[in-house]
Design a protein around this motif. Sequence first.
Motif, PDB file in Angstrom:
ATOM      1  N   ALA A 217     -24.342  56.957  42.077  1.00  0.00           N
ATOM      2  CA  ALA A 217     -25.761  57.061  42.393  1.00  0.00           C
ATOM      3  C   ALA A 217     -26.557  55.947  41.722  1.00  0.00           C
ATOM      4  O   ALA A 217     -27.466  55.356  42.329  1.00  0.00           O
ATOM      5  CB  ALA A 217     -26.296  58.434  41.964  1.00  0.00           C
ATOM      6  N   THR A 218     -26.216  55.638  40.490  1.00  0.00           N
ATOM      7  CA  THR A 218     -26.906  54.570  39.766  1.00  0.00           C
ATOM      8  C   THR A 218     -26.653  53.211  40.418  1.00  0.00           C
ATOM      9  O   THR A 218     -27.581  52.400  40.578  1.00  0.00           O
ATOM     10  CB  THR A 218     -26.424  54.542  38.304  1.00  0.00           C
ATOM     11  N   ARG A 219     -25.416  52.964  40.819  1.00  0.00           N
ATOM     12  CA  ARG A 219     -25.091  51.686  41.452  1.00  0.00           C
ATOM     13  C   ARG A 219     -25.810  51.519  42.788  1.00  0.00           C
ATOM     14  O   ARG A 219     -26.288  50.433  43.124  1.00  0.00           O
ATOM     15  CB  ARG A 219     -23.584  51.573  41.634  1.00  0.00           C
ATOM     16  N   LEU A 220     -25.902  52.584  43.565  1.00  0.00           N
ATOM     17  CA  LEU A 220     -26.621  52.502  44.842  1.00  0.00           C
ATOM     18  C   LEU A 220     -28.113  52.281  44.619  1.00  0.00           C
ATOM     19  O   LEU A 220     -28.754  51.527  45.360  1.00  0.00           O
ATOM     20  CB  LEU A 220     -26.385  53.773  45.660  1.00  0.00           C
ATOM     21  N   ALA A 221     -28.675  52.942  43.624  1.00  0.00           N
ATOM     22  CA  ALA A 221     -30.094  52.754  43.324  1.00  0.00           C
ATOM     23  C   ALA A 221     -30.377  51.318  42.906  1.00  0.00           C
ATOM     24  O   ALA A 221     -31.420  50.743  43.262  1.00  0.00           O
ATOM     25  CB  ALA A 221     -30.534  53.727  42.226  1.00  0.00           C
TER      26      ALA A 221
END
Length: 205
Positions: A168-172
């Motif tokens: 989720a952090t990488r996509l954000a």
Amino acid sequence: MPDQPAPRPAPRPTGQITGRAGGQPSATDPAPSGAAASAPSAPSRAKGPREDSLRARQDLLSRTALGVFRLNGQFLSVSEELARPAGLTAAWWQVIGAVLREPLPVAAIARAMGITRQSVQRIADLLAAKGLAEYVPNPAHRRAKLLRPTEAGRAAVARIGPGHAALATRLAEALGEDGFAETVRVLERLSAALDTLPPSPDVPA
């Protein structure tokens, strides 16, 4: 007797094939030269704005479908990687995830996940056999039991948490916080629009 120049052959009529009696052209003769050869062909029908608009919409639909199909494959691949260390498959995680908040019957899980009831039933039975989920009575429907996760099932899902948070952090970071949220809204709008569309009329062959 002095030599005589050889007589010149008579000019061949246009379209005549050598050795053809009477010099009549056939369907295989070359096209005549001159004004007839330069006559313009029938103009092709120009596309109207309505046809162009329809083709543009069809192109958008095709691109949307292909994009969603690719996304589905990408998410399944990522989900398998995240779920494997927890002893789950992507499909098992999907079904357990649907009942983490509240127990649901198989038909409701299938509607929420967009998969067939038969597939959910098969996976639910496997989860119950492995002690990751269990069936409980349904007050609203005696025959349609509810599925809920066991403590072992919740623990398995919890082990996916760190990898899920990292993705989720990488996509954000890749999309930006606002872009990530807008992506979710667009996909939810698309799904809701498809749910509200009336059945397609029969298209004649």
